[in-house]
Design a protein around this motif. Structure first.
Motif, short mmCIF file in Angstrom:
data_model
loop_
_atom_site.label_atom_id
_atom_site.label_comp_id
_atom_site.label_asym_id
_atom_site.label_seq_id
_atom_site.Cartn_x
_atom_site.Cartn_y
_atom_site.Cartn_z
N LEU A 131 3.09 -37.10 12.18
CA LEU A 131 4.09 -37.12 11.51
C LEU A 131 5.34 -37.88 12.44
CD1 LEU A 131 4.24 -33.68 9.31
CD2 LEU A 131 3.29 -36.24 8.83
N ILE A 132 5.95 -38.91 12.03
CA ILE A 132 7.06 -39.31 12.36
C ILE A 132 8.32 -39.12 11.80
CG2 ILE A 132 7.74 -41.73 13.51
CD1 ILE A 132 5.28 -40.75 14.64
N VAL A 133 9.30 -38.87 12.51
CA VAL A 133 10.88 -38.67 11.98
C VAL A 133 11.69 -39.25 12.81
CG1 VAL A 133 12.68 -36.99 11.30
CG2 VAL A 133 10.19 -36.68 10.82
N LYS A 134 12.40 -40.10 12.30
CA LYS A 134 13.33 -41.01 12.98
C LYS A 134 14.97 -40.10 12.69
CE LYS A 134 10.89 -44.68 14.01
NZ LYS A 134 10.63 -44.77 15.59
N ALA A 135 15.67 -40.20 13.84
CA ALA A 135 17.08 -39.67 13.57
C ALA A 135 17.96 -40.54 12.95
CB ALA A 135 17.50 -39.42 14.93
N ASP A 136 18.09 -40.37 11.82
CA ASP A 136 19.10 -41.31 10.77
C ASP A 136 20.63 -40.62 10.95
OD1 ASP A 136 19.49 -38.61 9.48
OD2 ASP A 136 18.19 -39.38 7.94
N ASP A 137 21.41 -41.51 10.20
CA ASP A 137 23.05 -41.33 10.57
C ASP A 137 23.37 -40.05 10.19
OD1 ASP A 137 22.87 -44.13 11.56
OD2 ASP A 137 23.55 -44.99 9.62
N LYS A 138 22.86 -39.54 9.02
CA LYS A 138 23.16 -38.21 8.65
C LYS A 138 22.99 -37.36 9.76
CE LYS A 138 22.40 -34.94 4.80
NZ LYS A 138 21.50 -34.70 3.73
N ALA A 139 21.67 -37.13 10.06
CA ALA A 139 21.31 -36.14 11.30
C ALA A 139 22.17 -36.47 12.59
CB ALA A 139 19.86 -36.13 11.58
N ILE A 140 22.55 -37.57 12.74
CA ILE A 140 23.36 -37.71 14.03
C ILE A 140 24.88 -37.12 13.76
CG2 ILE A 140 24.49 -39.45 15.52
CD1 ILE A 140 21.78 -41.11 15.22
N ALA A 141 25.42 -37.52 12.42
CA ALA A 141 26.72 -36.95 11.97
C ALA A 141 26.78 -35.36 11.97
CB ALA A 141 26.99 -37.62 10.54
N GLN A 272 22.48 -40.73 22.71
CA GLN A 272 21.74 -39.45 23.59
C GLN A 272 21.35 -38.47 22.39
OE1 GLN A 272 24.59 -38.01 26.55
NE2 GLN A 272 24.25 -39.81 27.72
N ILE A 273 22.29 -38.32 21.24
CA ILE A 273 21.95 -37.50 20.24
C ILE A 273 20.74 -37.81 19.44
CG2 ILE A 273 22.58 -36.49 18.14
CD1 ILE A 273 25.56 -36.43 19.05
N ALA A 274 20.58 -39.21 19.19
CA ALA A 274 19.38 -39.47 18.64
C ALA A 274 18.13 -39.36 19.45
CB ALA A 274 19.62 -41.04 18.19
N GLU A 275 18.28 -39.49 20.72
CA GLU A 275 17.05 -39.48 21.37
C GLU A 275 16.63 -38.01 21.67
OE1 GLU A 275 15.71 -40.16 26.31
OE2 GLU A 275 17.69 -40.93 25.34
N ARG A 276 17.68 -37.06 21.58
CA ARG A 276 17.47 -35.61 21.60
C ARG A 276 16.69 -34.92 20.43
NH1 ARG A 276 20.20 -31.51 19.56
NH2 ARG A 276 21.93 -32.72 19.33
N VAL A 424 -6.66 -40.64 14.14
CA VAL A 424 -5.34 -40.31 13.88
C VAL A 424 -4.50 -41.26 13.22
CG1 VAL A 424 -2.98 -39.68 15.06
CG2 VAL A 424 -5.32 -38.98 16.13
N THR A 425 -3.78 -41.24 12.02
CA THR A 425 -2.84 -42.00 11.48
C THR A 425 -1.43 -41.36 11.40
OG1 THR A 425 -3.24 -40.91 9.40
CG2 THR A 425 -4.83 -42.74 9.87
N GLU A 426 -0.56 -42.28 11.39
CA GLU A 426 0.83 -42.27 11.84
C GLU A 426 1.40 -42.28 10.09
OE1 GLU A 426 2.80 -44.33 14.43
OE2 GLU A 426 1.50 -43.12 16.24
N LYS A 427 2.60 -41.13 9.89
CA LYS A 427 3.04 -41.51 8.73
C LYS A 427 4.53 -40.96 8.77
CE LYS A 427 3.21 -39.25 4.11
NZ LYS A 427 2.59 -38.26 3.11
N GLU A 428 5.53 -41.75 8.69
CA GLU A 428 7.06 -41.59 8.80
C GLU A 428 7.37 -40.82 7.60
OE1 GLU A 428 11.12 -44.16 9.68
OE2 GLU A 428 9.13 -44.90 10.05
N ILE A 429 8.09 -39.81 7.91
CA ILE A 429 8.86 -39.02 6.74
C ILE A 429 10.07 -38.60 6.95
CG2 ILE A 429 6.41 -37.99 6.16
CD1 ILE A 429 7.22 -35.44 7.78
N PRO A 430 10.88 -38.06 5.96
CA PRO A 430 12.27 -37.33 6.24
C PRO A 430 12.06 -36.11 7.12
CG PRO A 430 11.67 -37.21 3.98
CD PRO A 430 10.59 -38.18 4.53
N LYS A 431 13.32 -35.91 7.42
CA LYS A 431 13.43 -34.73 8.41
C LYS A 431 13.16 -33.31 7.39
CE LYS A 431 17.41 -33.14 8.97
NZ LYS A 431 18.96 -32.68 9.46
#
Length: 444
Positions: A131-141, A272-276, A424-431
């Protein structure tokens, strides 16, 4: 020396090891001859003490060493020849130990549960979803708002305003037990954030609604497990005077806030927040992937398990869960804790997977490097601030502790090895979806 099988049922093994009196005597003689050149006794030149005198003076002590060495050699020879690997340290008992006399054969009974043969696993048949989750603007805020909240200041409320949860009040207080003031129970101009839980349970709640100038009597009881034993479980009265009531004011989210947290500007802090955040998401996603891997492994193989390993694991699980449910009980005076069927079922799974992963790792020549071990010790030492050196020394002297620290590192490396062989396959999902997947792990 003779090794005779007495039990071979399932994984249970029993043997009788016989070391003859002649063999023991020869072993003692060998040790005496080896030591003779270095021995110096009054009346004899160094290296010229007769063997008979050496035997009279040192024979009994050397006999014990000879017994142990002979038995150890017989056990090693047995395991080398049979290929058996004991699940736990073999139980060794000397027959007639208290009545044995010099000149008699030594007979030892050895019993153990052997590790079972482990079936091969075709890791290419394992299918996993990363599972892949990206740090979106809402999470960073949200993270920025939390940082701003942690850097908040407090401003005086309007005159006559009542204190609310989250406010900071400044108080003088004096605490007493049985009418007597106690050491450390008084302070002046103490700034206390209501709702922070930094004081005795119930203390802060009784100050909500207070105004500047109010005298408030707070009645509380110290917890049974309180650090100061003379206060533990005691009822206490605190006479409090409210000198200020302040409302929280979060810091502004700007470059100045970023600099407080070591970043050049707000943009750098956001990066830095996005990376963390993404590192946290990656760790959570790995936990989900690992559980899927273990579940599939558990369903791919079946084999007999050493009963003593399962029993020890069930007892360990029961003991651990007891202390999680009774966090104030730090000792071991609670008596025996009987494992439930649920504990035993979990123990069977853990032992089976533990043996399987150990065998896979052994065949794949997976090892824990010195550098990895050092990192594991450093991570564990952080739990004991100010006592890191003592912890390091304890680990160096304690083989069991070293094994406890090495085991999870080894397991993670074996998991990585298997993931590398799996599909192994990858899937991007929301937090939120990842959070649900992690929460589901605790429900299984």
């Amino acid at each position: 020396m003779q090794v005779t099988e007495t039990l071979n049922e399932g994984l249970k093994r029993g043997y009788t090891i016989t070391v003859t009196a002649a063999e023991l005597d020869a072993k003692v003689q060998e040790k005496l001859i080896e030591a003779q050149p270095e021995v110096e006794i009054k009346g004899f030149r160094k290296g010229k003490v007769p063997l008979a005198i050496l035997k009279k003076q040192f024979g009994s002590r050397l006999m014990g060493d000879a017994m142990q060495e002979a038995i150890d050699a017989a056990m090693k020879g047995h395991f080398d020849a049979s290929g058996d690997r004991p699940a736990l340290q073999p139980e060794v008992k000397m027959v007639g130990g208290e009545t044995w006399k010099e000149g008699q054969d030594v007979v030892v009974e050895m019993s153990y549960d052997a590790l079972p043969p482990i079936p091969e696993v075709d890791a290419s048949k394992i299918t996993l979803e990363r599972l892949i989750v990206k740090a979106d603007d809402k999470a960073i805020a949200e993270a920025l708002e939390n940082l701003a909240g942690s850097a908040k200041s407090f401003d005086d409320r309007k005159k006559g305003a009542k204190a609310k949860s989250g406010d900071q009040i400044v108080i003088d207080f004096k605490g007493s037990v049985d009418g007597e003031l106690f050491e450390g129970g008084s302070a002046e101009d103490y700034a206390l954030e209501l709702g922070s839980g930094s004081f005795i349970p119930g203390f802060e709640d009784q100050l909500i609604g207070a105004k500047v100038g109010d005298d408030v009597t707070v009645n509380v009881s110290f917890p049974d497990g309180y650090g100061a034993k003379h206060l533990a479980g005691k009822a206490a009265v605190f006479a409090c005077t409210v000198k200020a009531v302040k409302e929280p004011k979060p810091a502004e989210i700007n470059d100045e806030l970023a600099k407080k947290f070591g970043s050049d500007d707000l943009a750098a802090l956001k990066a830095q927040i996005a990376e963390r955040l993404e590192a946290e998401y990656k760790g959570a996603a790995r936990a989900v992937l690992k559980r899927s891997l273990l579940d599939q492994l558990d369903g791919m193989v079946t084999f007999d398990l050493p009963a003593n390993l399962v029993e020890a694991e069930a007892n360990q699980i029961a003991h651990q869960l007891y202390h999680e449910e009774h966090p104030d009980d730090h000792g071991h005076t609670h008596g025996a804790i009987e494992p439930t069927e649920e504990h035993k079922t979990l123990a069977v799974r853990r032992v089976r997977l533990g043996l399987l992963l150990a065998e896979i790792g052994r065949k794949a020549e997976v090892t824990v490097t010195d550098a990895e071990m050092t990192q594991a010790v450093l991570a564990a030492a952080r739990q004991y601030p100010g006592q890191e050196r003592q912890f390091f020394e304890f680990v160096q002297k304690n083989q069991q502790m070293q094994q406890q620290l090495r085991a999870p590192v080894f397991e993670d490396k074996v998991v990585d090895h298997l993931v590398g062989l799996a599909q192994v396959t990858e899937k991007e999902i929301p937090k939120e979806q990842l959070q649900k997947a992690v929460e589901a792990l605790d429900e299984m």
